[in-house]
Design a protein around this motif. Structure first.
Motif, PDB file in Angstrom:
ATOM      1  N   SER A 157      -7.277   8.575   2.260  1.00  0.00           N
ATOM      2  CA  SER A 157      -6.835   7.442   3.083  1.00  0.00           C
ATOM      3  C   SER A 157      -8.021   6.578   3.489  1.00  0.00           C
ATOM      4  O   SER A 157      -9.162   7.021   3.504  1.00  0.00           O
ATOM      5  CB  SER A 157      -6.124   7.944   4.338  1.00  0.00           C
ATOM      6  N   ARG A 158      -7.687   5.341   3.832  1.00  0.00           N
ATOM      7  CA  ARG A 158      -8.667   4.425   4.399  1.00  0.00           C
ATOM      8  C   ARG A 158      -7.893   3.393   5.207  1.00  0.00           C
ATOM      9  O   ARG A 158      -6.708   3.170   5.007  1.00  0.00           O
ATOM     10  CB  ARG A 158      -9.512   3.762   3.320  1.00  0.00           C
TER      11      ARG A 158
ATOM     12  N   GLU B 165      -3.896   3.117   4.383  1.00  0.00           N
ATOM     13  CA  GLU B 165      -3.347   3.038   3.039  1.00  0.00           C
ATOM     14  C   GLU B 165      -3.904   4.231   2.263  1.00  0.00           C
ATOM     15  O   GLU B 165      -5.022   4.669   2.493  1.00  0.00           O
ATOM     16  CB  GLU B 165      -3.680   1.714   2.352  1.00  0.00           C
TER      17      GLU B 165
ATOM     18  N   SER C  10       1.969   5.196   0.675  1.00  0.00           N
ATOM     19  CA  SER C  10       1.901   6.185   1.745  1.00  0.00           C
ATOM     20  C   SER C  10       1.395   7.499   1.160  1.00  0.00           C
ATOM     21  O   SER C  10       1.289   7.660  -0.063  1.00  0.00           O
ATOM     22  CB  SER C  10       3.289   6.393   2.365  1.00  0.00           C
TER      23      SER C  10
ATOM     24  N   ARG D 277      -5.903  -0.253  12.768  1.00  0.00           N
ATOM     25  CA  ARG D 277      -5.384  -0.603  11.454  1.00  0.00           C
ATOM     26  C   ARG D 277      -4.544   0.539  10.880  1.00  0.00           C
ATOM     27  O   ARG D 277      -4.903   1.703  11.009  1.00  0.00           O
ATOM     28  CB  ARG D 277      -6.512  -0.884  10.478  1.00  0.00           C
TER      29      ARG D 277
ATOM     30  N   ARG E  49      -4.656   6.339  -1.410  1.00  0.00           N
ATOM     31  CA  ARG E  49      -5.025   6.159  -2.812  1.00  0.00           C
ATOM     32  C   ARG E  49      -5.097   7.528  -3.494  1.00  0.00           C
ATOM     33  O   ARG E  49      -5.460   8.523  -2.871  1.00  0.00           O
ATOM     34  CB  ARG E  49      -6.395   5.492  -2.945  1.00  0.00           C
TER      35      ARG E  49
ATOM     36  N   ARG F  93      -6.465  -0.060   6.248  1.00  0.00           N
ATOM     37  CA  ARG F  93      -6.113  -1.265   5.506  1.00  0.00           C
ATOM     38  C   ARG F  93      -6.978  -2.425   5.978  1.00  0.00           C
ATOM     39  O   ARG F  93      -7.407  -2.470   7.130  1.00  0.00           O
ATOM     40  CB  ARG F  93      -4.638  -1.598   5.700  1.00  0.00           C
TER      41      ARG F  93
ATOM     42  N   PRO G  17       0.823  -1.206   0.000  1.00  0.00           N
ATOM     43  CA  PRO G  17       0.000   0.000   0.000  1.00  0.00           C
ATOM     44  C   PRO G  17       0.866   1.270   0.000  1.00  0.00           C
ATOM     45  O   PRO G  17       1.943   1.303   0.581  1.00  0.00           O
ATOM     46  CB  PRO G  17      -0.822  -0.111   1.280  1.00  0.00           C
TER      47      PRO G  17
END
Length: 164
Positions: free
Chosen positions: A107-108, A126, A49, A123, A128, A110, A47
């Motif tokens: 972000s979300r 990750e 950063s 968590r 995107r 993982r 994933p």
């Protein structure tokens, strides 16, 4: 019995033809080109950063927006391009309507692999690269897109905006 495998192939060809004809009638473009397999696997297994996504905006997204901006300038369209530390955007004005295409990092949490990682707060994140138009559309993931693919996405969204 010997023709049975050929019948299966023919049925699949008819289904593909039917799908493409429906897409042609509705004016939508079927996305059949994706990133190479190695890039897709790297994106899944490692994933990104926030720094990686900001570099991707700088390396792929901004040049793609500048390409569309230059083409719009050649057509005498009222367009502007903008950038800040976390996003880049293209704004096109036509009559009293405004189109905006914005690239940004999102972000979300993982996915959890073990029960111990299950709570969302524990968590890791990750990141995107997402694109969003100003029409209230939900952001869609364009992580790993090439500059040409981003240009194609901008043009697809711009065409949908003009036809609306």
């Amino acid at each position: 019995m010997a023709a049975l495998p050929f019948c299966v192939i023919m049925i699949l060809l008819v289904a593909g033809l039917f799908r493409q004809m429906n897409a042609d009638l509705t004016g939508e473009t079927l996305n059949t080109e994706g990133a190479p397999l190695s890039q897709q696997l790297r994106r899944i297994m490692t994933p990104a950063s926030r720094t990686d996504i900001l570099k991707e905006i700088e390396r792929q997204g901004l040049p793609a927006l500048e390409t569309v901006y230059a083409a719009l300038g050649a057509e005498d369209s009222d367009a502007e391009i903008g950038r800040d530390e976390a996003a880049a955007w293209l704004i096109v004005r036509h009559a009293d309507r405004v189109f905006m295409y914005r690239l940004g990092a999102r972000s979300r949490a993982r996915p959890a692999v073990t029960q111990r990682e299950a709570p969302v707060g524990r968590r890791p994140l990750e990141w995107r690269l997402t694109a969003q138009t100003g029409a209230g559309e939900r952001p869609h993931d364009i992580t790993g897109f090439t500059q040409a693919q981003i240009v194609a996405d901008v043009l697809d969204k711009l065409q949908g905006w003009r036809l609306a």
